[in-house]
Enzyme design. Structure first.
Site, PDB file in Angstrom:
ATOM      1  N   GLY A  46       1.054  -1.344  -0.026  1.00 51.74           N
ATOM      2  CA  GLY A  46       0.028  -0.066  -0.081  1.00 51.74           C
ATOM      3  C   GLY A  46       0.851   1.153  -0.093  1.00 51.74           C
ATOM      4  O   GLY A  46       2.020   1.260   0.422  1.00 51.74           O
ATOM      5  N   GLN A  51       2.972  10.048   1.417  1.00 49.66           N
ATOM      6  CA  GLN A  51       4.040   9.459   1.285  1.00 49.66           C
ATOM      7  C   GLN A  51       5.066   9.660   0.091  1.00 49.66           C
ATOM      8  O   GLN A  51       6.182   9.488   0.159  1.00 49.66           O
ATOM      9  CB  GLN A  51       4.022   7.678   1.454  1.00 49.66           C
ATOM     10  CG  GLN A  51       3.642   7.316   2.754  1.00 49.66           C
ATOM     11  CD  GLN A  51       3.349   5.583   2.870  1.00 49.66           C
ATOM     12  OE1 GLN A  51       2.461   5.259   2.164  1.00 49.66           O
ATOM     13  NE2 GLN A  51       4.346   5.195   3.477  1.00 49.66           N
ATOM     14  N   CYS A  93       6.352  -0.222   7.054  1.00 49.74           N
ATOM     15  CA  CYS A  93       5.734   1.145   6.493  1.00 49.74           C
ATOM     16  C   CYS A  93       7.008   1.378   5.530  1.00 49.74           C
ATOM     17  O   CYS A  93       8.127   1.372   5.947  1.00 49.74           O
ATOM     18  CB  CYS A  93       5.484   1.940   7.429  1.00 49.74           C
ATOM     19  SG  CYS A  93       4.992   3.548   6.431  1.00 49.74           S
ATOM     20  N   LEU A  94       6.645   1.785   4.230  1.00 47.54           N
ATOM     21  CA  LEU A  94       7.769   2.185   3.269  1.00 47.54           C
ATOM     22  C   LEU A  94       8.250   3.605   3.893  1.00 47.54           C
ATOM     23  O   LEU A  94       9.514   3.810   3.493  1.00 47.54           O
ATOM     24  CB  LEU A  94       7.030   2.341   2.033  1.00 47.54           C
ATOM     25  CG  LEU A  94       6.595   1.329   1.155  1.00 47.54           C
ATOM     26  CD1 LEU A  94       5.773   1.376   0.039  1.00 47.54           C
ATOM     27  CD2 LEU A  94       7.861   0.137   1.082  1.00 47.54           C
ATOM     28  N   HIS A 135      -4.229   1.061   8.035  1.00 44.86           N
ATOM     29  CA  HIS A 135      -2.753   1.632   7.780  1.00 44.86           C
ATOM     30  C   HIS A 135      -2.511   2.796   6.862  1.00 44.86           C
ATOM     31  O   HIS A 135      -2.163   3.954   7.086  1.00 44.86           O
ATOM     32  CB  HIS A 135      -1.762   0.529   7.234  1.00 44.86           C
ATOM     33  CG  HIS A 135      -0.386   0.937   7.235  1.00 44.86           C
ATOM     34  ND1 HIS A 135       0.752   0.435   8.033  1.00 44.86           N
ATOM     35  CD2 HIS A 135       0.498   1.799   6.646  1.00 44.86           C
ATOM     36  CE1 HIS A 135       1.802   0.924   7.784  1.00 44.86           C
ATOM     37  NE2 HIS A 135       1.666   1.825   6.787  1.00 44.86           N
ATOM     38  N   GLU A 136      -3.262   2.801   5.607  1.00 46.14           N
ATOM     39  CA  GLU A 136      -3.310   3.678   4.665  1.00 46.14           C
ATOM     40  C   GLU A 136      -4.129   4.753   5.046  1.00 46.14           C
ATOM     41  O   GLU A 136      -3.606   5.996   5.091  1.00 46.14           O
ATOM     42  CB  GLU A 136      -3.515   3.266   3.410  1.00 46.14           C
ATOM     43  CG  GLU A 136      -2.549   2.021   2.807  1.00 46.14           C
ATOM     44  CD  GLU A 136      -1.278   2.374   2.907  1.00 46.14           C
ATOM     45  OE1 GLU A 136      -0.690   3.584   2.772  1.00 46.14           O
ATOM     46  OE2 GLU A 136      -0.396   1.430   2.977  1.00 46.14           O
ATOM     47  N   HIS A 139      -2.252   7.195   7.603  1.00 45.92           N
ATOM     48  CA  HIS A 139      -1.414   7.881   6.687  1.00 45.92           C
ATOM     49  C   HIS A 139      -2.123   9.368   6.474  1.00 45.92           C
ATOM     50  O   HIS A 139      -1.677  10.345   6.462  1.00 45.92           O
ATOM     51  CB  HIS A 139      -0.805   7.366   5.829  1.00 45.92           C
ATOM     52  CG  HIS A 139       0.301   6.572   5.754  1.00 45.92           C
ATOM     53  ND1 HIS A 139       1.592   7.080   6.266  1.00 45.92           N
ATOM     54  CD2 HIS A 139       0.527   5.198   5.435  1.00 45.92           C
ATOM     55  CE1 HIS A 139       2.396   6.043   6.302  1.00 45.92           C
ATOM     56  NE2 HIS A 139       1.952   4.897   5.661  1.00 45.92           N
TER      57      HIS A 139
HETATM   58 NI    NI Z   1       2.887   3.121   5.922  1.00 49.91          NI
END
Ligand code: NI
Length: 169
Positions: A46, A51, A93-94, A135-136, A139
């Site tokens: 995701g 991000q 998480c990226l 999670h997304e 963000h």
């Molecule tokens: Ni993330």
């Protein structure tokens, strides 16, 4: 399409509450394509617009890489209709490379969002997809997984992060 730069903690844009998408236009379509390519290149399941430095309520999710039968999801202005139960899941998480943490999430969720054609969709999810959605959407509200762990663990993370920064690791 192009791969965008992924913003990492402690970038300010990750802490901001993102603004609603007001137009599904050519610019947004391009952003969706670029975010999708960036997510696959990372690779990740995701990616949320903040991000890649864009403070808009937009995210992409594809859990098929984890063996699930679910097409790519494009979420525009997603909202929760329902959350129930609780599960703990080891999340990464990226924007926090090389870090994972056990996070408690709702086990089942229902969300409403617009897809890239502007169609309103309601979706019920559990398991990995429910976790990815939470999670997304987190963000989009300026929350990272380190905001979802205990204060002690968060302090530990911050100390480790500060130390790594100093030594350049
Ligand atoms: Ni993330």
């Amino acid at each position: 399409m192009s791969v965008l730069e992924i913003r990492k903690y402690p970038a300010k844009v990750l802490k901001q509450k993102a603004a609603p998408v007001t137009a599904i236009d050519a610019e947004l379509q391009r952003l969706i394509d670029d975010m999708t390519e960036t997510m696959y290149a990372a690779p990740g399941v995701g990616l949320a617009a903040p991000q890649v430095g864009v403070s808009k309520r937009l995210a992409v999710i594809d859990i098929s890489t984890k063996g699930a039968k679910m097409p790519l999801l494009v979420l525009i202005n997603p909202v929760f209709l329902q959350r129930e139960g609780a599960i703990e899941f080891e999340e990464g998480c990226l924007s926090l490379p090389e870090y994972t943490a056990k996070v408690e999430r709702a086990e089942k969720v229902a969300v409403r969002f617009y897809d890239r054609s502007g169609k309103e969709i309601e979706l019920e999810a559990d398991g990995l997809l429910a976790v990815a959605l939470q999670h997304e959407i987190d963000h989009l509200d300026g929350y990272l997984i380190i905001d979802r762990i205990s204060p002690i663990k968060r302090e530990f993370f911050k100390k480790k992060f500060a130390k790594a920064r100093k030594t350049g690791k």
